[in-house]
Design a protein around this motif. Structure first.
Motif, PDB file in Angstrom:
ATOM      1  N   GLY A 657       0.785  -1.222   0.000  1.00  0.00           N
ATOM      2  CA  GLY A 657       0.000   0.000   0.000  1.00  0.00           C
ATOM      3  C   GLY A 657       0.818   1.274   0.000  1.00  0.00           C
ATOM      4  O   GLY A 657       0.347   2.299   0.485  1.00  0.00           O
ATOM      5  N   MET A 658       2.051   1.232  -0.552  1.00  0.00           N
ATOM      6  CA  MET A 658       2.884   2.425  -0.564  1.00  0.00           C
ATOM      7  C   MET A 658       2.939   3.086  -1.928  1.00  0.00           C
ATOM      8  O   MET A 658       3.735   3.990  -2.153  1.00  0.00           O
ATOM      9  CB  MET A 658       4.310   2.082  -0.103  1.00  0.00           C
ATOM     10  N   GLY A 659       2.136   2.635  -2.863  1.00  0.00           N
ATOM     11  CA  GLY A 659       2.141   3.241  -4.187  1.00  0.00           C
ATOM     12  C   GLY A 659       1.746   4.701  -4.147  1.00  0.00           C
ATOM     13  O   GLY A 659       2.231   5.507  -4.932  1.00  0.00           O
ATOM     14  N   ASP A 660       0.874   5.034  -3.215  1.00  0.00           N
ATOM     15  CA  ASP A 660       0.476   6.429  -3.037  1.00  0.00           C
ATOM     16  C   ASP A 660       0.787   6.869  -1.612  1.00  0.00           C
ATOM     17  O   ASP A 660       0.081   7.682  -1.018  1.00  0.00           O
ATOM     18  CB  ASP A 660      -1.022   6.577  -3.316  1.00  0.00           C
ATOM     19  N   GLY A 661       1.877   6.297  -1.061  1.00  0.00           N
ATOM     20  CA  GLY A 661       2.219   6.562   0.334  1.00  0.00           C
ATOM     21  C   GLY A 661       2.896   7.900   0.523  1.00  0.00           C
ATOM     22  O   GLY A 661       3.503   8.441  -0.381  1.00  0.00           O
ATOM     23  N   LYS A 662       2.790   8.430   1.744  1.00  0.00           N
ATOM     24  CA  LYS A 662       3.458   9.668   2.100  1.00  0.00           C
ATOM     25  C   LYS A 662       4.840   9.353   2.648  1.00  0.00           C
ATOM     26  O   LYS A 662       5.157   8.216   2.967  1.00  0.00           O
ATOM     27  CB  LYS A 662       2.626  10.435   3.117  1.00  0.00           C
ATOM     28  N   SER A 663       5.649  10.408   2.770  1.00  0.00           N
ATOM     29  CA  SER A 663       7.065  10.217   3.100  1.00  0.00           C
ATOM     30  C   SER A 663       7.241   9.446   4.397  1.00  0.00           C
ATOM     31  O   SER A 663       8.026   8.492   4.469  1.00  0.00           O
ATOM     32  CB  SER A 663       7.760  11.579   3.200  1.00  0.00           C
ATOM     33  N   PHE A 664       6.537   9.858   5.450  1.00  0.00           N
ATOM     34  CA  PHE A 664       6.733   9.212   6.732  1.00  0.00           C
ATOM     35  C   PHE A 664       6.244   7.770   6.705  1.00  0.00           C
ATOM     36  O   PHE A 664       6.849   6.885   7.318  1.00  0.00           O
ATOM     37  CB  PHE A 664       6.010  10.009   7.822  1.00  0.00           C
ATOM     38  N   GLU A 665       5.139   7.496   5.977  1.00  0.00           N
ATOM     39  CA  GLU A 665       4.632   6.130   5.876  1.00  0.00           C
ATOM     40  C   GLU A 665       5.638   5.242   5.159  1.00  0.00           C
ATOM     41  O   GLU A 665       5.891   4.102   5.559  1.00  0.00           O
ATOM     42  CB  GLU A 665       3.292   6.131   5.131  1.00  0.00           C
TER      43      GLU A 665
END
Length: 710
Positions: A657-665
């Motif tokens: 689920g990191m395809g649209d993840g934010k930097s911290f995630e």
């Protein structure tokens, strides 16, 4: 991508791709037409067309097409000939291979930056200290204006900061590859934190995630902070002031022993001084003494507040008029001054060093002691009666301080000759002040041309001295006492002169005070200003009296034997010496710290891939196991065991689920994963590919300078 035809036939005869006049392409919606026979090739046909080489994913695609006819409607697999027309395959022989750079060659740019940083730092430290700390005379090439000097130092410090930051960035870039090429690899978070391609915001996101990578992230953050400090620290405390450089030429020395400063306040010398000189001095200097730059300079107050409008603090350093060359033999009663003609030269300033001085601090009685009242009998006296005037003076010792005030008979009473008859004008002591005296030692610069005070260079801590009002009372009586009723120049010229001087001072003082009362009624400071000058005069000229006493300067106290320095003045930008030390320490520490990593990599570190100034290219070129032969097959069978490469990291991040993840995630989800750099066999015999794996495949080889790598 170039297509040789404007459209390609689909299984239903409709074009799947349409080319427009402007050269662009678009996909068309395909509607099923059951009357058309299927042109799809079987797996055997596709394998035959591709020379027996096709991948597991291609096979799987054909199997899915066979099972799901509707799936075939959405796309078709291009034939081998079409694929070759679109992307011409490279020959295996055209894939370049090269040896690893030798360490001595690879790190030349880093060594160059380190040497430049060290050299620029040394030059900046020397230049800033020489022109902004050292007060010695500057060579002509360094005699720049203060603004230009600050600009040069600012530019040099920013160059040092830029080189230090570049060195830290380059060294960490090399270091992350060296750590990744070890058998144990490196954490992916550390690999990213050390990358020059990761901005400081990305480093801050990584720093928020717990782990050993925080040490590398902290180093990046500290590098930015330290280099920012390096760029500014030399100019954070710049002051512009006149600097006095000792002057000496030929036989003329720069420093001479002199007698200077003020002697302790007292009545020494009155027994040999002509009395007419006392009221003459009072009349000559009382009007403007406290603003005379030859004798006084303003200093910070000790007791009263600078915000108090009645507070006034003055330093009396003695002045150049009292300075005499010290005669150690004692043969000369009156030694020569520095203006006798024996001290010629191209100097413009004289510094009297550490000479005894007095600080006088004034304030209003109302501000210091609002409930204070005069004892008219014990504290106050009337003067000027002998000439029909009335000057009412009150003075009282209060602790170590003196309270003093005066008032004047009004004009109408003087004309009516009633100053001594109707004394209601004495009910209000119109002008008053308090006086505190402090003993200090000061180094003062005087202008050679007009002997005025240019600046107070240093001053010792104040020591309050008790104000002996008896000395001031004697002074008041000497200048204001009644004149003799009968005067005869022939019979007694001294008495005549003394009375004439007292008359002149009393009449002049009365006139000024009455002028302030009648014509300048709102100018309250006029009488106070005159009173404060009147009090300061004896502090200055008591020393002159001692110099004229029998024995001249020789009986002067030993503490008045000081030094005078002949100097040349220049207006320069000055900084504190600690800023130079802080700049040098910060610069050399960060440079040598990263030079230590450079030495480790050059002497003991593993061999690393050839890297460039483009980190994205370095990563992408090593994150895939494919060569030019894999155009028609997804992956060489020899490499299929490396299941997790950085190329596959995209699929991994999407699956989490990191395809649209934010930097911290993203920083949290890559935590704990390691990166390994090494080589694997290529598609041709003897080929070696440099690759990055996120999971150790077990077949990675350490890099060697003896092999060529693709």
């Amino acid at each position: 991508m170039h297509f040789p035809h404007s459209s390609h036939p689909t299984r239903h005869g409709s074009p799947a791709i349409s080319r427009h006049d402007d050269g662009s392409f678009s996909w068309l919606q395909i509607q099923p037409e059951p009357a058309i026979s299927s042109p799809w090739r079987s797996a055997a046909e596709f394998e035959s067309e591709n020379g027996g080489r096709w991948s597991q994913s291609s096979k799987r695609a054909l199997e899915l097409d066979a099972l799901d006819p509707q799936r075939r409607v959405s796309y078709q697999l291009p034939s081998s000939s079409e694929l070759k027309q679109r992307i011409p395959p490279e020959s295996p022989a055209s894939v370049p291979a090269a040896f690893l750079q030798r360490k001595s060659t690879r790190y030349i740019p880093a060594w160059t930056v380190a040497l430049l940083a060290l050299g620029t730092t040394a030059v900046t430290v020397w230049y800033s200290y020489r022109v902004m700390v050292d007060i010695n005379e500057l060579p002509r090439p360094l005699q720049l204006s203060p603004g230009l000097t600050v600009l040069v130092v600012n530019v040099l410090s920013h160059i040092v900061a830029f080189l230090a930051l570049s060195l830290s960035t380059d060294i960490l870039e090399h270091l992350r590859w060296a750590l990744a090429c070890r058998p144990e690899g490196i954490l992916l978070t550390s690999f990213l934190a050390m990358s020059r391609a990761t901005p400081i915001t990305g480093v801050l996101y990584l720093f928020r995630v717990p782990g050993w990578h925080q040490l590398w992230a902290l180093q990046r953050i500290l590098s930015y902070i330290i280099t920012f400090g390096i760029s500014l620290i030399l100019i954070v405390n710049v002051t512009f002031k006149t600097v006095y450089t000792p002057y000496s030429r030929g036989n003329l020395a720069s420093t001479h022993s002199v007698v200077g400063g003020l002697a302790p306040f007292g009545i020494t010398g009155l027994d040999v001084l002509d009395l007419p000189m006392i009221p003459m001095i009072a009349a000559s200097y009382s009007v403007a003494f406290i603003t005379d730059p030859r004798f006084v300079a303003k200093v910070a107050p000790v007791n009263c507040s600078p915000s108090d409008s009645d507070c006034l603090s003055l330093l009396l350093p003695g002045g150049m008029e009292l300075v005499r060359i010290y005669d150690s033999t004692g043969e000369h009663r009156f030694s020569q001054s520095l203006f006798s003609g024996n001290f010629s030269g191209d100097y413009d300033t004289i510094l009297i060093n550490d000479a005894p001085s007095y600080q006088l601090e004034y304030d209003s009685i109302e501000a210091v002691d609002p409930l204070f009242g005069w004892n008219r009998t014990a504290d106050c006296n009337m003067y000027g009666q002998s000439i029909g005037e009335g000057v009412y003076v009150c003075e009282k010792e209060v602790g170590d301080n003196l309270y003093i005030g005066w008032t004047i008979c009004p004009e109408d009473a003087v004309f009516a000759n009633s100053c001594q008859v109707d004394k209601r004008w004495t009910d209000d002591v119109k002008w008053n002040t308090t006086v505190s005296a402090f003993s200090r030692r000061a180094t003062v610069a005087y202008d050679r041309a007009n002997i005025s005070v240019l600046s107070v260079e240093s001053v010792s801590e104040p020591v309050q001295v008790k104000f002996d009002s008896s000395y001031l009372s004697l002074y008041v009586n000497l200048v204001l006492n009644p004149i003799d009723p009968v005067l005869n120049w022939t019979n007694d010229n001294k008495t005549y002169s003394y009375s004439a001087e007292r008359f002149a001072f009393t009449y002049g003082l009365s006139f000024l005070l009455r002028l302030y009362t009648s014509n300048y009624a709102t100018f309250h400071d006029g009488g106070v200003y005159l009173l404060r000058s009147f009090i300061a005069v004896p502090f200055q000229f008591a020393t002159s009296m001692r110099q004229y006493k029998d024995g001249g300067i020789n009986p002067m106290p030993a503490e008045n034997t000081v030094t005078a320095t002949l100097s040349r003045s220049s207006y320069r930008a000055i900084i504190d010496v600690w800023t130079v030390w802080a700049f040098s320490w910060l610069s050399f520490i960060i440079i040598f710290y990263y030079v230590g990593f450079l030495l480790w990599m050059a002497l003991w570190g593993p061999h690393t891939p050839n890297i460039s100034a483009f980190p994205e290219i370095d990563i992408t070129s090593k994150s895939s196991l494919h060569t030019g032969l894999s155009i028609e097959s997804d992956m060489d069978p020899h490499l299929e065991m490396a299941e997790q490469t950085l190329e596959d990291l995209g699929r991994l991040t999407r699956s989490k689920g990191m395809g649209d993840g934010k930097s911290f995630e993203i920083a949290k989800r890559i935590r704990g994963r390691r990166v390994y750099c090494g080589s694997l066999p290529g598609e041709r015999a003897g080929d070696e590919l440099i690759v990055l794996l996120t999971e150790e495949a077990g077949r990675l080889r350490c890099l060697s300078k003896e092999n060529k790598y693709c």
